[in-house]
Design a protein around this motif. Structure first.
Motif, PDB file in Angstrom:
ATOM      1  N   SER A  77       0.825  -1.215   0.000  1.00 24.51           N
ATOM      2  CA  SER A  77       0.000   0.000   0.000  1.00 24.51           C
ATOM      3  C   SER A  77       0.855   1.260   0.000  1.00 24.51           C
ATOM      4  N   MET A  78       1.936   1.246  -0.760  1.00 26.88           N
ATOM      5  CA  MET A  78       2.837   2.405  -0.826  1.00 26.88           C
ATOM      6  C   MET A  78       2.369   3.351  -1.934  1.00 26.88           C
ATOM      7  N   THR A  79       2.036   4.572  -1.540  1.00 28.97           N
ATOM      8  CA  THR A  79       1.531   5.548  -2.493  1.00 28.97           C
ATOM      9  C   THR A  79       2.643   6.058  -3.404  1.00 28.97           C
ATOM     10  N   ILE A  80       2.308   6.211  -4.669  1.00 28.81           N
ATOM     11  CA  ILE A  80       3.248   6.730  -5.668  1.00 28.81           C
ATOM     12  C   ILE A  80       3.343   8.243  -5.501  1.00 28.81           C
ATOM     13  N   THR A  81       4.507   8.746  -5.098  1.00 28.02           N
ATOM     14  CA  THR A  81       4.704  10.184  -4.940  1.00 28.02           C
ATOM     15  C   THR A  81       6.013  10.601  -5.600  1.00 28.02           C
ATOM     16  N   ASP A  82       6.111  11.876  -5.948  1.00 26.36           N
ATOM     17  CA  ASP A  82       7.338  12.401  -6.550  1.00 26.36           C
ATOM     18  C   ASP A  82       8.517  12.273  -5.587  1.00 26.36           C
ATOM     19  N   ASP A  83       8.253  12.445  -4.305  1.00 23.97           N
ATOM     20  CA  ASP A  83       9.323  12.345  -3.312  1.00 23.97           C
ATOM     21  C   ASP A  83       9.901  10.937  -3.272  1.00 23.97           C
ATOM     22  N   ARG A  84       9.042   9.931  -3.287  1.00 22.03           N
ATOM     23  CA  ARG A  84       9.522   8.543  -3.260  1.00 22.03           C
ATOM     24  C   ARG A  84      10.200   8.155  -4.571  1.00 22.03           C
ATOM     25  N   LYS A  85       9.784   8.783  -5.666  1.00 23.11           N
ATOM     26  CA  LYS A  85      10.381   8.477  -6.966  1.00 23.11           C
ATOM     27  C   LYS A  85      11.854   8.881  -7.036  1.00 23.11           C
ATOM     28  N   LYS A  86      12.303   9.674  -6.082  1.00 20.54           N
ATOM     29  CA  LYS A  86      13.715  10.032  -6.023  1.00 20.54           C
ATOM     30  C   LYS A  86      14.560   8.831  -5.592  1.00 20.54           C
ATOM     31  N   ASN A  87      13.919   7.879  -4.918  1.00 19.97           N
ATOM     32  CA  ASN A  87      14.645   6.727  -4.367  1.00 19.97           C
ATOM     33  C   ASN A  87      14.282   5.388  -4.996  1.00 19.97           C
ATOM     34  N   VAL A  88      13.083   5.292  -5.545  1.00 23.71           N
ATOM     35  CA  VAL A  88      12.630   4.026  -6.133  1.00 23.71           C
ATOM     36  C   VAL A  88      11.863   4.306  -7.420  1.00 23.71           C
ATOM     37  N   ASP A  89      11.657   3.276  -8.207  1.00 22.67           N
ATOM     38  CA  ASP A  89      10.765   3.359  -9.364  1.00 22.67           C
ATOM     39  C   ASP A  89       9.467   2.646  -9.009  1.00 22.67           C
ATOM     40  N   PHE A  90       8.387   3.055  -9.663  1.00 19.66           N
ATOM     41  CA  PHE A  90       7.084   2.472  -9.373  1.00 19.66           C
ATOM     42  C   PHE A  90       6.453   1.854 -10.617  1.00 19.66           C
ATOM     43  N   THR A  91       5.583   0.910 -10.366  1.00 18.13           N
ATOM     44  CA  THR A  91       4.710   0.383 -11.412  1.00 18.13           C
ATOM     45  C   THR A  91       3.541   1.348 -11.583  1.00 18.13           C
ATOM     46  N   ILE A  92       2.610   0.998 -12.444  1.00 13.74           N
ATOM     47  CA  ILE A  92       1.342   1.701 -12.485  1.00 13.74           C
ATOM     48  C   ILE A  92       0.602   1.417 -11.175  1.00 13.74           C
ATOM     49  N   LYS A  93      -0.418   2.184 -10.872  1.00 11.22           N
ATOM     50  CA  LYS A  93      -1.152   1.980  -9.619  1.00 11.22           C
ATOM     51  C   LYS A  93      -1.884   0.638  -9.630  1.00 11.22           C
ATOM     52  N   TYR A  94      -2.143   0.117  -8.424  1.00  8.32           N
ATOM     53  CA  TYR A  94      -3.010  -1.059  -8.338  1.00  8.32           C
ATOM     54  C   TYR A  94      -4.232  -0.798  -7.457  1.00  8.32           C
ATOM     55  N   TYR A  95      -4.268   0.370  -6.778  1.00  9.74           N
ATOM     56  CA  TYR A  95      -5.507   0.860  -6.172  1.00  9.74           C
ATOM     57  C   TYR A  95      -5.312   2.317  -5.767  1.00  9.74           C
ATOM     58  N   HIS A  96      -6.427   3.006  -5.501  1.00 10.79           N
ATOM     59  CA  HIS A  96      -6.361   4.417  -5.112  1.00 10.79           C
ATOM     60  C   HIS A  96      -7.566   4.773  -4.254  1.00 10.79           C
ATOM     61  N   THR A  97      -7.314   5.134  -2.996  1.00  7.66           N
ATOM     62  CA  THR A  97      -8.386   5.530  -2.079  1.00  7.66           C
ATOM     63  C   THR A  97      -7.944   6.782  -1.310  1.00  7.66           C
ATOM     64  N   PRO A  98      -8.893   7.610  -0.853  1.00  9.21           N
ATOM     65  CA  PRO A  98      -8.549   8.866  -0.172  1.00  9.21           C
ATOM     66  C   PRO A  98      -8.153   8.679   1.293  1.00  9.21           C
ATOM     67  N   ALA A  99      -7.586   9.734   1.873  1.00 11.00           N
ATOM     68  CA  ALA A  99      -7.243   9.755   3.297  1.00 11.00           C
ATOM     69  C   ALA A  99      -8.348  10.473   4.068  1.00 11.00           C
ATOM     70  N   ARG A 100      -8.513  10.091   5.355  1.00  7.52           N
ATOM     71  CA  ARG A 100      -9.501  10.763   6.200  1.00  7.52           C
ATOM     72  C   ARG A 100      -9.051  10.747   7.659  1.00  7.52           C
ATOM     73  N   PHE A 101      -9.685  11.615   8.451  1.00  8.72           N
ATOM     74  CA  PHE A 101      -9.474  11.631   9.897  1.00  8.72           C
ATOM     75  C   PHE A 101     -10.523  10.761  10.577  1.00  8.72           C
ATOM     76  N   VAL A 102     -10.137  10.180  11.716  1.00 11.95           N
ATOM     77  CA  VAL A 102     -11.064   9.465  12.592  1.00 11.95           C
ATOM     78  C   VAL A 102     -10.932  10.056  13.991  1.00 11.95           C
ATOM     79  N   MET A 103     -12.092  10.290  14.616  1.00 10.21           N
ATOM     80  CA  MET A 103     -12.114  10.764  16.002  1.00 10.21           C
ATOM     81  C   MET A 103     -13.277  10.078  16.727  1.00 10.21           C
ATOM     82  N   LYS A 104     -13.513  10.446  17.966  1.00 11.22           N
ATOM     83  CA  LYS A 104     -14.628   9.880  18.707  1.00 11.22           C
ATOM     84  C   LYS A 104     -15.940  10.222  18.014  1.00 11.22           C
TER      85      LYS A 104
END
Length: 259
Positions: free
Chosen positions: A91-118
């Motif tokens: 579940s490693m997101t493809i980002t420009d920052d990470r591309k400085k250190n590794v190469d990526f395949t095409i995506k295999y899934y994409h979901t948004p981020a959210r907050f959880v609280m009480k």
């Protein structure tokens, strides 16, 4: 047979043996095993989850032998760079920052981020309403980077964890006020569990490509386009032949691949 012919035959034999050994060499895939429903362990200690099942399906499609190597999330890229593993499917997101250190395949899934609280907490603008609160994130994740660059300057206290499960436990115990992570992981791995009772999503979804990239991809070492190409071909093929949907439907009731 003269000595030159004998030497040639031996060299050819050695080359063939080496080539066969390379072909038989398993692909070592790194994964952090505490990110349900993408990666987790069964009661008897076996790896399971969407990432694991998808990885196994890709290896089967490639007709390749693969082995799984467990590693904390923030240690995955260092392990890849020193050749302890050959790929990261965690579940490693493809980002420009990470591309400085590794190469990526095409995506295999994409979901948004959210907050959880009480449950019952009303949050419209987390940047102002969470000031002075503690927010837990997975260390070295895209959520960590977003929180570091956006939340911390807004006066929000950041708490980093080696696994999402650790963060979830601290949420239950009250050591943090909120969690920020992948929405599907939080929903299936926390909110739908007994531990997650009394908690709920708050605020908006986060999809900013600057921080949350273009979906989750498989990371390979810089320049290893051969392996990336094999994974890309396999991802495309299992999307077409129905195997991807078969794996997806085991864990989700929606299209996790995204737009």
């Amino acid at each position: 047979m003269n000595k030159f012919a004998l030497f040639g035959a031996l060299a050819l034999s050695l080359f063939s043996f080496t080539a066969s050994a390379d072909e038989a060499k398993p692909i070592r895939i790194g994964i952090e095993a505490g990110y349900p429903p993408f990666s987790m362990k069964t009661p008897d200690g076996k790896l399971t989850g969407f990432d694991v099942d998808l990885g196994n399906a890709l290896c089967e499609q490639m007709q390749a032998k693969c082995t799984w190597v467990e590693q904390e999330f923030d240690g995955l890229i260092p392990a890849l760079k020193v050749k302890k593993i050959d790929a990261i499917l965690s579940s490693m997101t493809i980002t420009d920052d990470r591309k400085k250190n590794v190469d990526f395949t095409i995506k295999y899934y994409h979901t948004p981020a959210r907050f959880v609280m009480k449950a019952g907490t009303s949050i419209k603008d987390p940047l102002t309403e969470l000031k002075g609160k503690k927010v837990g994130v997975l260390r070295a994740s895209t959520h960590d980077r977003f929180a570091t660059e956006v939340l911390v300057p807004a006066g929000i206290d950041l708490v980093r964890y080696g696994s999402q499960q650790e963060a979830n436990l601290d949420m239950v115990s009250g050591r943090v006020d909120a969690l920020l992570a992948d929405s599907v992981n939080l929903d299936d791995g926390f909110l739908k569990t007994d531990a997650g009772k009394g908690f709920a999503f708050v605020g908006p979804e986060y999809n900013d490509p600057k921080y949350f990239g273009g979906g989750a991809g498989i990371a390979v070492r810089k320049g290893d386009q051969e392996l990336a190409g094999k994974f890309n071909k396999a991802i495309t093929e299992i999307r077409a032949n129905g195997k991807y949907k078969q794996v997806q439907d085991k864990y989700f009731d929606f299209d996790v691949y995204g737009e």
